[in-house]
Design an enzyme around this catalytic site. Structure first.
Site, PDB file in Angstrom:
ATOM      1  N   HIS A   4     -11.927  13.880  -4.685  1.00 50.55           N
ATOM      2  CA  HIS A   4     -12.316  12.603  -5.422  1.00 50.55           C
ATOM      3  C   HIS A   4     -11.245  11.855  -6.012  1.00 50.55           C
ATOM      4  CE1 HIS A   4     -13.032  15.443  -8.682  1.00 50.55           C
ATOM      5  NE2 HIS A   4     -12.397  14.452  -9.414  1.00 50.55           N
ATOM      6  N   HIS A  50      -6.900  10.326 -11.921  1.00 53.67           N
ATOM      7  CA  HIS A  50      -6.567  11.224 -11.539  1.00 53.67           C
ATOM      8  C   HIS A  50      -7.056  11.238 -10.098  1.00 53.67           C
ATOM      9  CE1 HIS A  50     -10.131  13.265 -13.155  1.00 53.67           C
ATOM     10  NE2 HIS A  50     -10.156  13.837 -11.700  1.00 53.67           N
ATOM     11  N   GLU A  75      -5.690  16.942 -10.154  1.00 49.99           N
ATOM     12  CA  GLU A  75      -6.772  17.832 -10.217  1.00 49.99           C
ATOM     13  C   GLU A  75      -6.886  18.881  -8.984  1.00 49.99           C
ATOM     14  OE1 GLU A  75     -11.382  18.518 -11.795  1.00 49.99           O
ATOM     15  OE2 GLU A  75     -10.832  16.552 -10.854  1.00 49.99           O
TER      16      GLU A  75
END
EC number: 5.1.99.-
Length: 134
Positions: free
Chosen positions: A7, A79, A130
């Protein structure tokens, strides 16, 4: 080691307005809000054919998203998240290569119920990364 893009996370000052924009303007499939107190955020996931968008909004005192929105009042990309098969092996390999893992260095459970880690943006061209174990 690195897998697919899971994502792209966008910090937003108004979660409901942002969700409505994706739903009504872009015709996207928008999920329900989820509070993630361990991470200091409320999230909404938007499902796309090839990945997801994660809308982030501050939750509670000391939310890292509150600080981001102070610097970027209109919001913005916070992010990107990549999938990894073994988060501990990925962490160890990245640390050996000189990347800095944020926090304690131990994975936390993320919004998908899977272990996650964050990598310092200065080590990745200014982008907070991440990693999520699949």
């Amino acid at each position: 080691m690195i897998g697919r893009l899971n994502h792209v996370a966008i910090a937003v000052p108004d979660l409901e307005a942002a969700a409505a924009q994706y739903r009504n303007t872009l015709g996207a499939e928008v999920g329900a809000p989820q509070d993630e107190p361990d991470h200091g955020v409320t999230v909404i996931f938007i499902t796309l054919p090839n990945t997801k968008i994660e809308l982030l909004h501050p939750l509670g005192e000391g939310s890292p998203i509150a600080g981001f929105l102070e610097k970027n009042p209109a919001g913005g990309i916070h992010h990107i998240c990549y999938e990894v098969e073994d988060i501990l092996a990925a962490r160890d390999r990245l640390k050996e290569a000189g990347a800095r893992v944020l926090g304690s260095g131990e994975p936390k459970i993320g919004a998908h119920g899977k272990p996650v880690l964050f990598l310092h943006p200065k080590d990745f061209n200014g982008c907070l990364v991440e990693l999520e174990q699949v």
